[in-house]
Design a protein around this motif. Structure first.
Motif, short mmCIF file in Angstrom:
data_model
loop_
_atom_site.label_atom_id
_atom_site.label_comp_id
_atom_site.label_asym_id
_atom_site.label_seq_id
_atom_site.Cartn_x
_atom_site.Cartn_y
_atom_site.Cartn_z
N THR A 235 0.83 -1.21 0.00
CA THR A 235 0.00 0.00 0.00
C THR A 235 0.86 1.26 0.00
N GLU A 236 1.89 1.25 0.84
CA GLU A 236 2.80 2.40 0.90
C GLU A 236 3.54 2.58 -0.42
N GLY A 239 1.40 4.10 -3.04
CA GLY A 239 0.99 5.48 -2.73
C GLY A 239 -0.51 5.64 -2.74
#
Length: 239
Positions: A235-236, A239
């Motif tokens: 997820t990171e 973005g």
């Protein structure tokens, strides 16, 4: 039916027998010459690149948007996937989708696929239940051209490798989930078997547990939280 050999010539497969098909353990002759995912999916339905087609109900090809940023690669279809013709629709798939949602990826278009496109199984003593059996290295290697073409056509930003078989299909037989899980790395190209730190301009991959391993874990909650933590790293990255 005519299929392409690895030299680019056509050959007639109409005379192939079930006994002969699959003997070479190589899916490359069945790949289409051109076209996108739809063409690839149609061709895979007739693949006889290894003997697994003989007992499976059907080819279970990948499913999802043609240019998804995220691709998830599992081992092989299970019983429900084999019956329905879609990847990740059984218990492990439902758990995976739940984890994706909790990790913040519920709205992310995802392409789901497997390293091997046919269900390999044994039957119970009474013959009523089909029991998953891990594919061999020869079977994984035979099926790898389909996976490589899927990734080439989809062009994802991140590939999540679910379990050891998927990892070995993409990264070689030395791959171990326990050694590489949870860390984003650059997916090696076809000429390189070595994965390195994430680099700009190259697809990334992240290894984690297969959701079926979570379902089998003695401490299922701990295993599930580990899967969630790995997916949150994706997820990171997206973005």
């Amino acid at each position: 039916m005519r299929v392409r050999t690895d030299r680019g010539a056509d050959r007639d497969t109409s005379a192939d027998t079930t006994a002969d098909a699959g003997a070479a353990y190589d899916a490359r002759p069945y790949l289409p010459r051109r076209g996108g995912l739809a063409s690839l999916r149609r061709a895979a339905a007739s693949c006889r690149g290894c003997p697994l087609f003989e007992d499976a109900t059907q080819t279970v090809f990948g499913a999802g948007p043609a240019h998804a940023r995220l691709v998830l690669v599992g081992e092989q279809p299970g019983d429900q996937e084999d019956r329905q013709g879609e990847p990740f629709v059984g218990p492990a798939g439902r758990l995976l989708r739940k984890a994706l949602d909790e990790a913040g990826l519920g709205d992310e278009p995802v392409y789901f696929t497997n390293a091997v496109k046919h269900f390999k199984f044994t039957t119970s003593e009474r013959g009523k239940r089909r029991i998953h059996k891990a594919p061999s290295l020869r079977e994984v290697t035979a099926c790898r051209p389909w996976l490589e073409e899927e990734l080439r056509l989809v062009e994802p930003d991140v590939v999540v490798v679910l379990g050891g078989t998927a990892g070995k299909a993409l990264l070689g037989n030395a791959f171990r989930v326990s050694e590489q899980r949870g860390v984003l790395r650059s997916l090696p190209d076809r000429e390189s078997a070595e994965a390195g730190p994430s680099r700009a301009g190259l697809p990334q991959f992240l290894a984690t547990l297969h959701p079926s391993a979570v379902l089998r874990a003695p401490d299922r909650e701990a295993a599930y939280q580990g899967l969630l933590a790995d997916l949150r790293a994706v997820t990171e990255a997206l973005g």
